[in-house]
Design a protein around this motif. Sequence first.
Motif, PDB file in Angstrom:
ATOM      1  N   LYS A 197      46.064  29.677  42.808  1.00 58.46           N
ATOM      2  CA  LYS A 197      44.561  30.110  43.577  1.00 58.46           C
ATOM      3  C   LYS A 197      44.739  31.175  44.869  1.00 58.46           C
ATOM      4  O   LYS A 197      43.703  31.589  45.290  1.00 58.46           O
ATOM      5  CB  LYS A 197      43.911  28.724  44.220  1.00 58.46           C
ATOM      6  N   LYS A 198      46.109  31.565  45.059  1.00 61.33           N
ATOM      7  CA  LYS A 198      46.330  32.566  45.985  1.00 61.33           C
ATOM      8  C   LYS A 198      46.111  33.835  45.457  1.00 61.33           C
ATOM      9  O   LYS A 198      45.960  34.659  46.292  1.00 61.33           O
ATOM     10  CB  LYS A 198      47.716  32.408  46.786  1.00 61.33           C
ATOM     11  N   LEU A 199      46.046  34.032  44.216  1.00 57.79           N
ATOM     12  CA  LEU A 199      46.012  35.222  43.393  1.00 57.79           C
ATOM     13  C   LEU A 199      44.527  35.599  43.306  1.00 57.79           C
ATOM     14  O   LEU A 199      43.558  34.922  43.647  1.00 57.79           O
ATOM     15  CB  LEU A 199      46.463  35.029  42.136  1.00 57.79           C
ATOM     16  N   THR A 200      44.445  36.970  43.284  1.00 59.23           N
ATOM     17  CA  THR A 200      42.961  37.563  42.985  1.00 59.23           C
ATOM     18  C   THR A 200      42.632  37.647  41.644  1.00 59.23           C
ATOM     19  O   THR A 200      43.435  37.352  40.856  1.00 59.23           O
ATOM     20  CB  THR A 200      42.625  38.771  43.560  1.00 59.23           C
ATOM     21  N   VAL A 217      39.180  31.055  30.019  1.00 62.81           N
ATOM     22  CA  VAL A 217      38.940  31.600  28.684  1.00 62.81           C
ATOM     23  C   VAL A 217      39.158  32.873  28.364  1.00 62.81           C
ATOM     24  O   VAL A 217      39.908  33.320  27.517  1.00 62.81           O
ATOM     25  CB  VAL A 217      37.590  31.420  28.319  1.00 62.81           C
ATOM     26  N   VAL A 218      38.900  33.809  29.517  1.00 60.13           N
ATOM     27  CA  VAL A 218      39.200  35.272  29.284  1.00 60.13           C
ATOM     28  C   VAL A 218      40.678  35.453  29.506  1.00 60.13           C
ATOM     29  O   VAL A 218      41.139  36.498  28.603  1.00 60.13           O
ATOM     30  CB  VAL A 218      38.555  36.023  30.569  1.00 60.13           C
ATOM     31  N   LEU A 219      41.359  34.866  30.088  1.00 59.20           N
ATOM     32  CA  LEU A 219      42.812  34.875  30.113  1.00 59.20           C
ATOM     33  C   LEU A 219      43.404  34.711  28.990  1.00 59.20           C
ATOM     34  O   LEU A 219      44.400  35.385  28.309  1.00 59.20           O
ATOM     35  CB  LEU A 219      43.462  34.144  31.277  1.00 59.20           C
ATOM     36  N   GLY A 220      43.098  33.788  28.250  1.00 61.24           N
ATOM     37  CA  GLY A 220      43.333  33.321  26.786  1.00 61.24           C
ATOM     38  C   GLY A 220      43.074  34.422  26.006  1.00 61.24           C
ATOM     39  O   GLY A 220      44.108  34.802  24.833  1.00 61.24           O
ATOM     40  N   LEU A 221      42.018  34.974  26.013  1.00 58.32           N
ATOM     41  CA  LEU A 221      41.439  36.008  24.895  1.00 58.32           C
ATOM     42  C   LEU A 221      42.045  37.086  25.203  1.00 58.32           C
ATOM     43  O   LEU A 221      42.103  37.849  24.224  1.00 58.32           O
ATOM     44  CB  LEU A 221      39.862  36.003  25.115  1.00 58.32           C
ATOM     45  N   ILE A 237      44.175  38.793  35.887  1.00 56.94           N
ATOM     46  CA  ILE A 237      44.152  39.557  34.673  1.00 56.94           C
ATOM     47  C   ILE A 237      45.157  40.542  34.596  1.00 56.94           C
ATOM     48  O   ILE A 237      45.527  40.593  33.316  1.00 56.94           O
ATOM     49  CB  ILE A 237      42.564  40.253  34.978  1.00 56.94           C
ATOM     50  N   SER A 238      45.769  41.221  35.553  1.00 56.75           N
ATOM     51  CA  SER A 238      46.760  42.142  35.304  1.00 56.75           C
ATOM     52  C   SER A 238      48.194  41.539  34.830  1.00 56.75           C
ATOM     53  O   SER A 238      48.851  42.028  34.033  1.00 56.75           O
ATOM     54  CB  SER A 238      47.077  42.873  36.626  1.00 56.75           C
ATOM     55  N   TYR A 239      48.269  40.413  35.333  1.00 53.53           N
ATOM     56  CA  TYR A 239      49.404  39.627  35.033  1.00 53.53           C
ATOM     57  C   TYR A 239      49.480  39.351  33.483  1.00 53.53           C
ATOM     58  O   TYR A 239      50.405  39.623  32.818  1.00 53.53           O
ATOM     59  CB  TYR A 239      49.740  38.092  35.629  1.00 53.53           C
ATOM     60  N   PHE A 240      48.263  38.832  32.834  1.00 52.46           N
ATOM     61  CA  PHE A 240      48.168  38.407  31.620  1.00 52.46           C
ATOM     62  C   PHE A 240      48.161  39.859  30.575  1.00 52.46           C
ATOM     63  O   PHE A 240      48.522  39.784  29.678  1.00 52.46           O
ATOM     64  CB  PHE A 240      46.770  37.687  31.210  1.00 52.46           C
ATOM     65  N   GLN A 241      47.513  40.684  31.294  1.00 51.09           N
ATOM     66  CA  GLN A 241      47.408  41.943  30.370  1.00 51.09           C
ATOM     67  C   GLN A 241      48.866  42.485  30.276  1.00 51.09           C
ATOM     68  O   GLN A 241      49.211  42.882  29.096  1.00 51.09           O
ATOM     69  CB  GLN A 241      46.732  43.157  31.306  1.00 51.09           C
ATOM     70  N   GLU A 242      49.665  42.381  31.206  1.00 52.54           N
ATOM     71  CA  GLU A 242      51.241  42.914  31.033  1.00 52.54           C
ATOM     72  C   GLU A 242      51.806  41.804  30.187  1.00 52.54           C
ATOM     73  O   GLU A 242      52.736  42.193  29.409  1.00 52.54           O
ATOM     74  CB  GLU A 242      51.739  42.867  32.464  1.00 52.54           C
TER      75      GLU A 242
END
Length: 312
Positions: free
Chosen positions: A95-98, A149-153, A103-108
Amino acid sequence: MKALEFRGVTKTFKSGALGKRVTALKDISFQLGEGEDLAVIGPSPSGKTTLLKLIAGIYRPDKGDIIMFGKSIVKDLGWARKNTYYISQQMQLNKKLTVKEEISYFQELFKNPISRECMEMLEIVGLSEKDYGKRIETLSETQITILKVVLGLIKKPKIMLMDNALGEIDQKVIEEFTDILNSIEGLTIIMVDRNINLLNRICEKAMILVDGKLMDIGRVKDILSDYPYKYDVEVAWKHGVDENEIARLGYPYQKVGGIVRYYLKDKMELREIMEKIVGEMDKIMQAQVSGIDLEDIYYWKIYPKQLNEKNK
């Protein structure tokens, strides 16, 4: 192409200090085509979460085999983990992340960019690109649910497994969200959820599990081929209304929590009961009509003994 096939799958767990084994799923066999979205329904516990975790490669079956896109995941759990993404109610975000940092973490992690469909999902809950700087702790429950859901997709899974993952979604965004989700090509969704409206909008097929056994699987209309009713009317009676008054409407009914569901065979019966309901509006808070859907499967197949058919 077959996305998934269970062949006589059984899963047990040790329970208690004595290590007694409890059967969560027993001799489950079924097939699911690519793009066939499946709702897994049944009382709790019935093995719903266990089924999803077997598909995700989190559990390994004691007996049987699971074939995913032509390959056994029992022999290679990595194949399941490569092709699926599992989201549960317990999944937590930092919860401290933006939003942008998540999104950037999951993209990487998955080496994929965020898709147009994912950005549209975020936009319908008020998260356009200019809002990605917001911390997770400032988001609403609906925004966090959609973000999960978006992070999973971003992984681009072939099978998305959702285990009561959408419980906090606002009813106002369900239509737009499910339209976008259903438009994603090459995605098969298998889900467990208490929100029947969500299941109806996403899933074309249903599986019924009871006590770890497969009771039925198929399209809603096929499962309900022997269903004698065409409509149901849900009535919320005011406090103090007794059983005689509930039965006085003259049609089969079933109590579901604080709601009474009346079952009608045709439009004539529907008109008749609505006329009676209008005459009883001083004792009724709300009445709603619906056609055949997944909710009917649940109450007709799983809890048939609760149906009062004295007035049929």
